[in-house]
Structures are given as C-alpha cells and as structure tokens.
Design a protein around this motif. Structure first.
Motif: not given
Length: 593
Positions: A523-534
């Motif tokens: 949905m948002d390929n700039k969501c740093e929060f998602a990359y870090e959490t995953l």
C-alpha cells in the motif's frame, strides 16, 4: 512527531529491539554449551607407575656418594644406568629428560603464579615456554596457553598482542568463550567494532544468553556500531520525500498552520491574487503531488516582484518540506529566517518556531526544542499547535504531568482539534494505568468512545483507542477499531502494521501478521515503520537474509541519524548472527512458526 500514532504506539505495543534480533541464538546455545577437549596420555596406568619407580631409583643412586668395591664384586647394572668401576666411586646419576607435556604444564603453572603476583612480563615468558615445548597435538592445552598469555598482554594494555594470541587460541578451539570474550574487549578498545560484534555475539550464543555483562557489552557495541554506520549513511544519503500518507498525517497535526489552512478555505483569495510559483506550490500540495514543492517555493523566493507576505509563506512551506525531506540544516535556516523576521505575521512566526522545535527534538536536542516552544507560547499564547506539540515533546521525555497539562490546554484553545484531544486521552490513560486506578482507566476508555462519536472521520481516534484496547487485552475489539480506522482512511498503511502486531500479541499468528504488514508495504512502499517491523519479525523467524533486505529498505526512508542508527543496529545484529552461525558450524533455529 509528525507520525504521532507511531510514537505513541511504542509505549502501548513496545516493538522488539536489537536484543530480540540477537537473542534468537539463545535456543541453539542451550544445545551447544562450551566444548572442552581433554588430553589423554599415551601411557597406561602401569607404565606410569613404572616411570615413577624408575625416577625414585635414579634419585637414590644419584644420592649415594660411593659404593664399596667389596660389596660389588659382581659388576651389575644399577637401574640400567651402567657398570660400576671396581676401582672408583659411583658418579652422580643424571636424571632423564622430563616429558615435554609435563614441562609445559610446569611452565604454565609458573606463569600463573607470576600473573597472580602482577609480574606480567615474567608470566608472558613462561607461557611462551609452555607453548614452545607443548606437543602440538595437545590442542586444548596449547589454546589455553595462548589465552593465558593474552590475559597477561591485556594487563600490559598491549591489545594488538591480545588479539593475536586470542586468535591463535581460537585456531585450536573455535568455541573458547574466554578467548572470544577477551578478543572482543580488545577489539572494542581498539575501535574495531565489526569483529568485536561478531565475537560478543558468539559469546552470547555459547553462554546461552545467561551472562548479563556479555549482553550489556553486545548492546553497547551495537549502539556504537549503529552510530558509526548511521553517520556515514547520513553523509551519503539521498533525500526522499515521505509517502503521501505521512505528509498528510503531518499536516493534520497542525490545526493553525497559516499555509496548510489556505487549502481549507472555500475561497483562496491570497493565492488567486498571486498567480506565481507559490500558488502552483499550493495546488501541488492540495493534489498531494509533493515532489516539486521545494523548487516552486524557491522560484517564488527568487522572484523580485513577489509580495513580501507571500515570500514569507513560501519560505515557511519550503522549510517545512526540507524538514520532511531530511534536509535538516537547510530547514533550520529557512524556519529561523521566518521567525527572526519581526515584520512577519505572529501566526507565521509561531508556526516556524513550532516546526523548528519539532525538528530540534528529532535531532536529539530537547532543551533547545523546549526553549523554542516556550518562546512560541509567549508569542502565541492562544495557539493550540504550540501546546499540542509541546505536549508531544513532554511525552517523549516521559514527563506525563506536563504533557497532560499541555494537551488539555490545546483542547481548551481549539475544541475542534481531534488529534490533540486523543493524544490527551491516551496520556490520561497511561497515567491511570501507572496509578493502578481502575476507575480512571474506565473513564479514559469512555472518553475515547465519546471522542470517536464526536470525530468519526478522524483515523487517529480509532488507532489510539485500538492500542489502548490492545493494552487492556481486549484483542478482538482492538482489531475491530483498527479496521474502522481503515474504513475511514483506506490508505493508512500504519493501521495494517498495528493489526499485524496485534496478531502476534494476541494469538502468535506469525503468518497472518506477516501478510498484514506485507500489505502495508504494498500500500505504501515508503512506510519505514512496516519495513522495520517486518524485518524484526523475520529475524525472529530465522530468516536473517530477508530481514537484512528489509532493514536496508527502511534505512534510506528514515530522516534522522538516531532513526538510522537504530536500524543499522538491527541490521548489524542480523549480519553478525549469519557470520557467527557459519563460523560455529550451527544452524540457528526459529522460535516462531
């Protein structure tokens, strides 16, 4: 502080940090332990007894001064040494050469004695003698001698020699914890942080994560290495405009922004009159096309005929987007110039001060941030934004009472400021929990439901309430409110990340959590929060290479050196585990299914 829901979430759903990434090795350490090798002599027990008897006889013969010829008429061999001369006394007997391994042990014991006495140079000489005479097939012992000599060099602060000897010790015994730990300390002192991290990671694994001092050292090294890598990355980073959703969340955190509020007016007289670059920048802002806003504002500032009031707004908008871009020095310069202009509208100056304070807090200068906010409160005592953002600073500084007071002030100044209201309610809830007051907790929950009824189109209301419900172990209801947030704001990637974390917390459902967070990234390929959490989840699953890829994607999206440093710490921990697992010849298990 723009991503307010994320900042608060770290209190409600504390995210796993590097220790979890490193501690994944704990289960395998329980099976490994420390491998010891025991040397065996080639002699049998009976042979050892015979040797002792021979040496006793040799000593007795050597002690005799003479032997009367009369008693030795028959020339006989004495203990196999030779014949007695009938005309002479017996010469002193020469003891046979001592076993090399026992010689080595003697030198080692002598070295240990010197070490305890603080005679480190003498100890080093003895350990060298032990190494020289010890049979090389006694690998455990040779390893110990090198490690002992490294300990003596350590006392003399000869850290290069410490590293050399520990390396030699580890050639003979790759799982020698003392040598790994001592070399790690020497690497840290000599600022060789990457090999230091590898050694202390191996130590933590082999100690089954039971040694607190080793864990603290790993923590310290990861932080220092993260700072080192972050500093280098920040020097070479490419500026990246945040996602549209991030920018929109930032804009919503200001109720009285003189630029953003131009977009809310039914008639935009100011911008209609100014048909220049600033008007175009506002159009781009309204259409959520952010890439050219800084350039358009610069064009406005370079136009000599431009109205001075428009120029001030253009500089304020440019400073705002430079801050979002991570161009901190340039942003501070623009915001400071706006504030320092005494002829500017007070609301414009206050806004510049609040944004400068926010940026300074992000850069790790809380005192400067609070000073800016104090000046903003004096200049704009009726401006709700001042107290809302100062409340967030106090939250980050764990000053709950001050935060509650400022959020309440913001709400009293602007009753139509939903983000300030729910931030206040969240802070009220945390205070109630800390006081163990069931009555106040219940009141906070009721207040959240009232806020949602009042502001049904504000996604932050649903998100923060869902986090509170999760904290109360009401997982099903929490998920319902995360989903309601998505109904109001379907492109809110952060809500998907929180739903994923909720699945982990409530049911340990790794597969569903991973799918939800992957959906956030789509949905948002700039969501740093998602990359870090995953990435952190993949570390827990044992998918270290995938985790490293995710951390690499998050790093360029982070705006401050502190954020980048944290991400490098996560990445470095995963890299160290990969290398250590290879060196130790083990496979790290996955604690998650």
């Amino acid at each position: 502080m723009a991503a307010s829901t994320r900042a608060v979430s770290s209190s409600g759903l504390s995210l796993p940090k590097w220790q979890i990434a490193l501690a994944i090795g704990a289960p395998v350490a329980l099976g490994l332990g420390i491998w010891y090798y025991r040397s065996r002599t080639n002699k049998t027990q009976s042979a050892e007894k015979e040797d002792k008897q021979i040496k006793k006889n040799v000593a007795d013969a050597a002690a005799s001064v003479s032997v009367p010829i009369e008693t030795q008429k028959d020339a006989k061999k004495v203990n196999g040494i030779g014949k007695i001369n009938e005309k002479e006394s017996v010469a002193p007997v020469v003891e046979e050469e001592e076993d090399p391994f026992k010689q080595a042990q003697t030198y080692k014991n002598k070295g240990n004695k010197y070490f305890k006495e603080g005679k480190y140079s003498d100890a080093i000489k003895c350990y060298q003698q032990a190494i020289d005479v010890c049979p090389k097939d006694k690998i455990q012992d040779v390893s110990t001698f090198h490690q002992n000599r490294a300990a003596a060099f350590e006392q003399l602060k000869n850290y290069e020699a410490v590293i050399r000897d520990c390396t030699e010790a580890l050639k003979y015994n790759g799982k020698y914890v003392k040598a790994l730990h001592r070399r790690a300390k020497a690497y840290e002192i000599t600022k060789q942080l990457e090999p230091c991290l590898e050694d202390i990671t191996a130590v933590c694994i082999l100690e089954a994560f039971q040694n607190q001092s080793s864990l603290l050292m790993a923590d310290r090294v990861l932080k220092e290495l993260g700072k080192e890598h972050a500093k280098e990355a920040m020097m070479n980073r490419q500026s990246v405009i945040p996602s549209k959703h991030f920018v929109n969340t930032f804009m919503c955190s200001f109720a009285e922004d003189p630029v953003f509020n131009l977009l809310k007016r039914e008639t935009q007289q100011e911008t209609d009159e100014a048909k220049g670059a600033f008007a175009k920048a506002l159009d781009k802002l309204k259409d959520k096309e952010f890439d050219n806003i800084i350039e358009l504002c610069t064009n406005e500032l370079d136009t000599e005929s431009s109205d001075i009031a428009i120029k001030r707004l253009a500089r304020l908008l440019r400073g705002t987007f430079l801050s979002l871009l991570g161009e901190h020095e340039k942003a501070l310069e623009d915001l400071s110039e706006v504030f320092n202009d005494p002829d500017a509208d007070p609301q414009v100056r206050v806004n510049a001060l609040v944004k400068r304070a926010t940026l300074r807090m992000q850069l790790g200068s809380p005192e400067e941030s609070l000073h800016d906010l104090l000046m903003a409160a004096e200049l704009g005592p009726e401006n709700a934004d001042v107290f809302h953002h100062r409340g967030q600073v106090y939250m980050l500084l764990d000053q709950a009472n001050e935060a509650i007071s400022d959020f309440a002030k913001a709400v009293s100044l602007n009753g139509d400021f939903p983000i300030a209201l729910v931030q206040k309610l969240y802070t009220d809830y945390r205070a109630a929990v800390s006081m163990s007051s069931a009555q106040k907790v219940a009141a906070a929950l009721t207040a959240f439901e009232d806020a949602i009824r009042r502001f049904p189109s504000c996604p932050e209301c649903y998100l923060l309430y869902a986090q509170v419900l999760s904290d109360q172990q009401e997982f099903q209801k929490a998920d319902e409110y995360f989903m309601k947030a998505l109904e109001v704001d379907p492109e809110n990637a952060t809500a998907y990340v929180h739903r994923g974390l909720l699945q982990l917390q409530s049911a340990g459902n790794v597969e569903l959590a991973t799918k939800l967070i992957e959906e956030a990234i789509r949905m948002d390929n700039k969501c740093e929060f998602a990359y870090e959490t995953l990435g952190t989840i993949e570390v827990q699953r044992g998918n270290l290479r995938r985790a490293i890829e995710l951390f690499d994607q998050a790093i360029p999206l982070s705006k401050t050196e502190a954020e980048v440093s944290h991400l490098f710490s996560l990445k470095d921990a995963a890299l160290a585990q990969l290398k250590v697992a290879l060196n130790l010849g083990v496979t790290l298990p996955s604690p998650m299914n």
